[in-house]
Design an enzyme around this catalytic site. Structure first.
Site, PDB file in Angstrom:
ATOM      1  N   ARG A 266       3.478  18.296  54.002  1.00  0.00           N
ATOM      2  CA  ARG A 266       3.265  16.883  53.706  1.00  0.00           C
ATOM      3  C   ARG A 266       2.213  16.787  52.617  1.00  0.00           C
ATOM      4  NH1 ARG A 266       7.441  16.127  55.621  1.00  0.00           N
ATOM      5  NH2 ARG A 266       8.069  14.807  57.369  1.00  0.00           N
TER       6      ARG A 266
ATOM      7  N   ASP B 175       6.801  20.136  46.953  1.00  0.00           N
ATOM      8  CA  ASP B 175       7.991  19.356  47.304  1.00  0.00           C
ATOM      9  C   ASP B 175       7.585  18.012  47.890  1.00  0.00           C
ATOM     10  OD1 ASP B 175      10.880  19.128  47.608  1.00  0.00           O
ATOM     11  OD2 ASP B 175      10.487  19.150  49.763  1.00  0.00           O
TER      12      ASP B 175
ATOM     13  N   GLU C 156       3.980   9.858  47.591  1.00  0.00           N
ATOM     14  CA  GLU C 156       5.390   9.979  47.199  1.00  0.00           C
ATOM     15  C   GLU C 156       6.227   8.749  47.558  1.00  0.00           C
ATOM     16  OE1 GLU C 156       6.397  13.522  49.593  1.00  0.00           O
ATOM     17  OE2 GLU C 156       7.828  12.258  50.675  1.00  0.00           O
TER      18      GLU C 156
ATOM     19  N   HIS D 293      10.812  16.029  47.397  1.00  0.00           N
ATOM     20  CA  HIS D 293      11.065  16.094  48.846  1.00  0.00           C
ATOM     21  C   HIS D 293      12.527  16.457  49.135  1.00  0.00           C
ATOM     22  CE1 HIS D 293       9.123  14.654  52.821  1.00  0.00           C
ATOM     23  NE2 HIS D 293      10.087  15.511  53.086  1.00  0.00           N
TER      24      HIS D 293
END
Ligand code: NAI
Length: 334
Positions: free
Chosen positions: A234, A258, A263, A295
């Site tokens: 995260r 990622d 985000e 993500h």
């Protein structure tokens, strides 16, 4: 059961409809993110289905409860975006997908690591331009290098196994060491040692109050100079501003992400015709030694199929027992 499915993309719809073919749930697909301004679209539903950047805070939960919604089905393993205490107080059950494909996330982590090390992102662009020079593309053998794994849950163990396959020495740090990891040859150490020893550090812990900004300026200073950091857990497990400073000074050699702290305003949408308003994210994009994906580590057909199946199994179980099969309760925060 009528289920309002928020943050729906075409792929969510495809896999959820397939999983629902033998069931009798009525799925109402909504493109909007779940938040206070979109919650009214759940009127008439008994459950809502939410993804990682949907807002499941106290305000949204109480509005859902007022509409008669008694179940939130998370299409994710992580539940850091849910106010579990408010859910318990309001009598709204929370179901999640504890495991769908740890392989998907672990393999994507390996892809980021290999891309950064062998500069595949830059080589790809060069070759298309007819530039076959090798200067600036120098990598290192993974074999014999030390890889640090922070969090040896399902994904961390899977990633450790891949790295052991490359002939790496794998160190790990986890408050709950896992016998399977020990058996495969992973060595547990304390966090300072993990930071100091790792040529590559990969994060696989959940986001909790204890792990928020775990990788901050002090932690980055303890890492080997020039080491690689990969985060597929995260975004807020790392302090992005501190990471940018470490990239600028050369303390951090490369970064694969990622996930990103902010985000929610960026990922899962096509913003290619717009200027990026987030200056921190825009700065990250300027580094040649940073590779970011939006993500997508979970994004394999196997994982989406499993997410859809488990999400609807949670709904089935709730319909017959009043509890989802994989309930998340406030005790999990302890
Ligand atoms: P898991 O629950 O199986 O394992 C998490 C591990 O982290 C546990 O062993 C736990 O003891 C450990 N941990 C907790 N606090 C820690 C700390 N302070 N330091 C070190 N270790 C700590 O979870 P799983 O399935 O392996 O997933 C890990 C995380 O990956 C999820 O919480 C989620 O945030 C993220 N994730 C990201 C995806 C993506 O698409 N990028 C997809 C799925 C999960």
């Amino acid at each position: 059961m009528r289920i309002a499915v928020y943050s729906t993309r075409a792929y969510d719809r495809r896999f959820l409809e397939e999983a629902n073919s033998h069931r009798r749930h009525e799925l109402v697909f909504l493109e909007a993110r779940l938040d206070a301004s979109t919650v009214a679209a759940a009127a008439g539903a008994q459950a809502v289905c939410a993804f990682v950047n949907d807002q499941v805070d106290a305000d949204v939960l109480s509005r859902l409860q007022a509409l008669g919604v008694r179940l939130v089905l998370l299409r994710s393993a992580g539940f850091n975006h849910v106010d579990l205490e408010a859910a318990a107080r309001l009598g709204v059950a929370i179901g999640r997908v504890p495991e769908y494909s740890p392989y998907a996330v672990a393999e994507h982590t390996a892809a980021l690591l290999l891309t950064l090390n062998r500069q595949i992102h830059r080589a790809w662009a060069r070759v298309r331009e007819g530039n076959f020079a090798l200067e600036g593309l120098l990598g290192f053998d993974l074999h014999g290098r030390t890889v640090g794994v922070l969090g040896t849950g399902k994904i961390g163990r899977c990633f450790a196994r891949i790295m052991l396959g490359f002939g790496c020495r794998v160190l790990a740090c986890d408050p709950q060491p896992h016998a399977e990891a020990l058996a495969m040859g992973v060595q547990y150490v304390a966090l300072p040692e993990l930071l100091a020893e790792s040529d590559v550090l990969s994060l696989h812990c959940p986001l909790t109050p204890q792990t928020r900004h775990l990788i901050d300026a002090a932690a980055l200073a303890q890492m080997k100079r020039g080491a690689m950091l990969v985060n597929t857990s995260r975004g807020a497990v790392i302090d992005t501003r501190a990471v940018i400073a470490a990239l600028k000074s050369g303390q951090l050699g490369s970064l694969g992400l990622d996930v990103y702290e902010e985000e929610g305003d960026l990922f899962f949408r096509d913003l290619s015709a717009m200027a990026i308003a987030d200056d921190v994210f825009a700065r990250l994009l300027t580094f040649p030694n940073v590779v970011i994906t939006g993500h997508q580590a979970f994004f394999t057909s196997d994982a989406l199929c499993a997410i859809a199946q488990t999400t609807l199994a949670n709904a089935d179980h709730f319909a017959s027992t009043g509890q989802p099969l994989h309930a998340v309760s406030v005790e999990r925060l302890a």
